[in-house]
Enzyme design. Structure first.
Site, mmCIF file in Angstrom:
data_model
loop_
_atom_site.group_PDB
_atom_site.id
_atom_site.type_symbol
_atom_site.label_atom_id
_atom_site.label_comp_id
_atom_site.label_asym_id
_atom_site.label_seq_id
_atom_site.Cartn_x
_atom_site.Cartn_y
_atom_site.Cartn_z
ATOM 1 N N LEU A 114 0.815 -1.208 0.000
ATOM 2 C CA LEU A 114 0.000 0.000 0.000
ATOM 3 C C LEU A 114 0.849 1.260 0.000
ATOM 4 C CD1 LEU A 114 -2.691 -1.028 2.655
ATOM 5 C CD2 LEU A 114 -2.958 -0.988 0.170
ATOM 6 N N GLY A 115 2.047 1.175 0.565
ATOM 7 C CA GLY A 115 2.886 2.355 0.634
ATOM 8 C C GLY A 115 4.120 2.110 1.467
ATOM 9 N N GLY A 130 7.155 4.294 4.143
ATOM 10 C CA GLY A 130 7.484 5.489 4.898
ATOM 11 C C GLY A 130 8.929 5.439 5.344
ATOM 12 N N GLY A 171 9.526 1.915 7.239
ATOM 13 C CA GLY A 171 9.171 0.600 6.736
ATOM 14 C C GLY A 171 8.121 0.638 5.648
ATOM 15 N N VAL A 172 7.487 -0.514 5.422
ATOM 16 C CA VAL A 172 6.547 -0.719 4.324
ATOM 17 C C VAL A 172 5.193 -1.156 4.865
ATOM 18 C CG1 VAL A 172 6.110 -2.097 2.237
ATOM 19 C CG2 VAL A 172 8.429 -1.344 2.773
ATOM 20 N N VAL A 173 4.117 -0.707 4.221
ATOM 21 C CA VAL A 173 2.754 -1.071 4.604
ATOM 22 C C VAL A 173 2.147 -1.950 3.522
ATOM 23 C CG1 VAL A 173 0.463 -0.238 5.238
ATOM 24 C CG2 VAL A 173 2.477 1.113 5.821
ATOM 25 N N LYS A 211 1.983 -2.834 8.866
ATOM 26 C CA LYS A 211 3.153 -1.977 8.683
ATOM 27 C C LYS A 211 4.367 -2.681 9.269
ATOM 28 C CE LYS A 211 3.795 1.991 10.994
ATOM 29 N NZ LYS A 211 3.714 3.446 11.315
ATOM 30 N N ASP A 236 2.106 15.952 15.194
ATOM 31 C CA ASP A 236 2.396 15.745 13.762
ATOM 32 C C ASP A 236 1.109 15.710 12.954
ATOM 33 O OD1 ASP A 236 3.929 15.445 11.495
ATOM 34 O OD2 ASP A 236 4.170 13.280 11.706
#
Length: 221
Positions: free
Chosen positions: A37-38, A40, A43-45, A60, A156
């Site tokens: 999905l994406g 950051g 890491g990775v989702v 995640k 944030d």
């Protein structure tokens, strides 16, 4: 003007080898891992399905510093701690957390939501209506009031961290910078908030500030 796009949880990532390609045995025992999905900073989702009830979730997988013998990244621990301690209709649900068998990553299992406010505001779809805007603001302020009552500053707030389900329900996410209020005269980082949503005192490098006021400023942006 549109602020710089955030890649956390959003940008497409290739499947196959890489930081998010291999999940622990426990992950694959409990979940069927699907498409990315994406990605950051940490890491990775990936989309996944919980096997026991077919619940759609987002996993995640975050890198930790174990390989460098520095322990788990502090922001990851902070997010886990904060989300396990709060339950609210407008705060994203953290279902599960478990480590990779190698000790080099953690898998955080979140509820899966359809989109986020950044995509709604700047995507190719129709513009939001005044009624929708009021609804999003109300839901965000409801979440912030809850956090304030529990002495938590998010620090944030930005459209990419405001997730949306298909019914338009808003969920506040990404608690990596969240903190309990600092003691009197205790310093906090002026880099906590994304630049476009940072209040003036933080732009000038202030290390002593009101975290709740910071959240209100960011919400207003």
């Amino acid at each position: 003007m549109r602020p710089p796009s955030s890649t956390a949880h959003k940008a497409a990532v290739p499947s196959g080898k890489g930081a998010g390609a291999r999940h622990s045995a426990k992950t694959t025992d409990k979940y069927t891992i699907g498409a990315a999905l994406g990605s950051g900073q940490w890491g990775v989702v990936r989309k996944a399905t919980r096997k026991e009830d077919n619940l759609q979730v987002a996993v995640k997988k975050v890198r930790v510093a174990g390989a460098q013998k520095e322990g788990i990244n502090f922001q990851v621990l902070r997010e886990i701690k904060m989300l396990r301690g709060v339950k609210h209709a407008h705060i994203v649900v953290l279902h599960d957390v478990f480590p990779d068998s190698s000790g080099e990553s953690l898998s955080l299992v979140f509820e899966l939501l359809a989109s986020d406010l950044e995509r709604v505001l700047y995507g190719p779809g129709p513009r939001i209506t005044p009624a929708q805007a009021k609804g999003y603001v109300f839901q965000l302020l409801d979440a912030l009031a809850f956090l304030s009552a529990h002495q938590i500053c998010h620090r944030d707030l930005k459209p990419a961290n405001l997730l949306l389900d298909r019914r338009g329900v808003l969920k506040l996410a990404d608690f990596g910078y969240a903190r309990y209020p600092a003691a009197r005269d205790a310093a906090m980082s002026y880099e906590a908030c994304t630049l476009w949503y940072r209040p003036p005192e933080l732009l000038f490098g202030a290390s002593h500030y009101d975290g709740f006021a910071l959240d209100v400023w960011s919400a207003g942006c």
